[in-house]
Design an enzyme around this catalytic site. Structure first.
Site, mmCIF file in Angstrom:
data_model
loop_
_atom_site.group_PDB
_atom_site.id
_atom_site.type_symbol
_atom_site.label_atom_id
_atom_site.label_comp_id
_atom_site.label_asym_id
_atom_site.label_seq_id
_atom_site.Cartn_x
_atom_site.Cartn_y
_atom_site.Cartn_z
ATOM 1 N N SER A 249 0.838 -1.196 0.000
ATOM 2 C CA SER A 249 0.000 0.000 0.000
ATOM 3 C C SER A 249 0.871 1.244 0.000
ATOM 4 C CB SER A 249 -0.902 0.032 1.247
ATOM 5 O OG SER A 249 -1.776 -1.066 1.277
ATOM 6 N N SER A 287 -3.209 -3.832 -3.208
ATOM 7 C CA SER A 287 -2.557 -2.616 -2.718
ATOM 8 C C SER A 287 -3.602 -1.576 -2.346
ATOM 9 C CB SER A 287 -1.626 -2.046 -3.798
ATOM 10 O OG SER A 287 -0.878 -0.960 -3.305
ATOM 11 N N ASP A 289 -4.067 2.111 -2.130
ATOM 12 C CA ASP A 289 -3.416 3.329 -2.615
ATOM 13 C C ASP A 289 -4.362 4.514 -2.450
ATOM 14 O OD1 ASP A 289 -1.498 1.499 -3.376
ATOM 15 O OD2 ASP A 289 -2.137 1.439 -5.470
#
Length: 373
Positions: A249, A287, A289
């Site tokens: 992340s 992830s 983000d």
């Protein structure tokens, strides 16, 4: 948590760092000049505080806080917006920011399972501020990345006292980077990630505004620095084999003194992911983000209205003139990520050791690709 577990709260003197930043080795990313500190604190009034929490090899975590100004953030709200690159994350407070377009608390960054404790500590600090005695609703903002490889994350080692220490430590000036605060246990591109920051300042003819960025890097991909294929040449990249994944992340916090309301800030935040992509991220499915942007400009600040007032006055950057700010945030985000890797030191942790990016080898690659002299 065992009673004998002693947590070490490490102060973060910005001067006690030996590894270089990007500009220290002649690496200049983009075309716009950086601010004097090349940090998010180049935006006047912005403060950053950090607390690093360690114990033996098993605890490597912490908290990083960003305050938009030195006053009461609830009484002097600032316009804000959030952009989501990939939503596998636990950003607390996102719904109200999207609905109202404003920030009324510090922004805190920490590890995934520490989010509730950090949020409660920030809330207690916020409610205790003079002027907030009658507040019955407050939107605390806490972002995270998962540091579970280097940190025994299930112990949820960040405490209220750690959060209060970071808030007390918050100041302008240089920002400690690398394996500190919320970046203590993070990993990026297979090397040690961490906290990184950078800034850009527009020429006076384009407004003279500053954009500052701070990142918590904990993501993967094919590391690219200044266009050079660093990860590939070092033999470590996403999809090379089944052991080198690209999940993780990144949290990107963006501050600017440009007078922008929520819509303009959301557009600015979305462009941050172009800077993330330039470093080699494919924004994988696992992830988280997130980019969060706010403006400190006095003309758009949202303090208490005078009695019987129904409207707010204030000028904002016209849409036709916002593009230079987009370039600024792309460049600053890219450089902040590079700084997070350059400054991070090797950390021995819960499941093993993650090594620091080998600076000498990286510089050789950058010279071969004519990225630096």
């Amino acid at each position: 948590m065992p009673a004998l577990l002693a947590l070490l709260l490490i102060p973060e003197p910005a001067h006690a760092q030996a590894r270089p930043r990007a500009r220290d080795v002649g690496l200049v990313i983009g075309v716009l000049p950086a601010g004097p500190l090349d940090a998010i604190t180049d935006v006047a009034g912005v403060r950053v505080g950090q607390a690093t929490v360690t114990s033996g090899d098993s605890i490597n975590t912490g908290v990083t806080v960003i305050l938009p100004h030195g006053g009461n953030p609830f009484q002097e709200k600032v316009p804000a917006a959030v952009a989501v690159g990939n939503g596998f994350g636990k950003l607390t407070g996102i719904a109200q920011i999207r609905e109202l377009g404003e920030l009324e608390s510090p922004i805190a960054l920490t590890c995934t399972l520490c989010v509730p404790r950090v949020a409660d500590a920030v809330l207690g600090w916020l409610l205790a501020l003079p002027g907030n005695e009658n507040v019955q609703s407050a939107n605390v903002v806490v972002g995270e990345t998962n540091d579970g490889y280097l940190n025994a994350i299930r112990r949820r080692a960040v405490t209220e006292s750690d959060v209060l220490a970071a808030l007390h430590d918050a100041r302008d000036g240089p920002v400690a980077e690398g394996s500190v605060g919320a970046g203590r246990g993070t990993v990026a591109f297979g090397w040690k990630g961490g906290i990184g920051t950078a800034s850009r300042r527009l020429p006076a003819a384009l407004g003279g505004w500053t954009v500052g960025v701070l990142v918590q890097s904990n993501f993967g991909g094919i590391l690219t620095i200044g266009g050079a294929p660093v990860g590939r040449e070092l033999g470590r990249w996403y999809l090379k084999n089944e052991l080198q994944g690209g999940n993780g992340s990144i949290m990107v916090v963006i501050a600017t003194d440009a007078p922008l309301e929520a819509l303009g800030l959301e557009r600015l935040a979305r462009r941050a992911f172009l800077g993330v992509a330039r470093t080699g991220s494919p924004a994988t499915s696992g992830s988280g983000d997130f980019a969060l942007a706010f403006s400190t400009a006095a003309s758009v600040r949202r303090g208490p209205l005078p009695p019987e007032a129904l409207t707010r006055a204030g000028e904002t950057v016209a849409g036709d003139h916002i593009s230079p700010l987009f370039e600024a945030v792309v460049e600053a985000t890219e450089e902040a990520i590079v700084n997070s890797l350059f400054k991070a030191e090797t950390v021995r942790g819960y499941h093993g050791t993650v090594g620091a990016l080998p600076i000498d080898s990286v510089l050789t690659i950058l010279r071969e690709h004519r990225v630096i002299p």
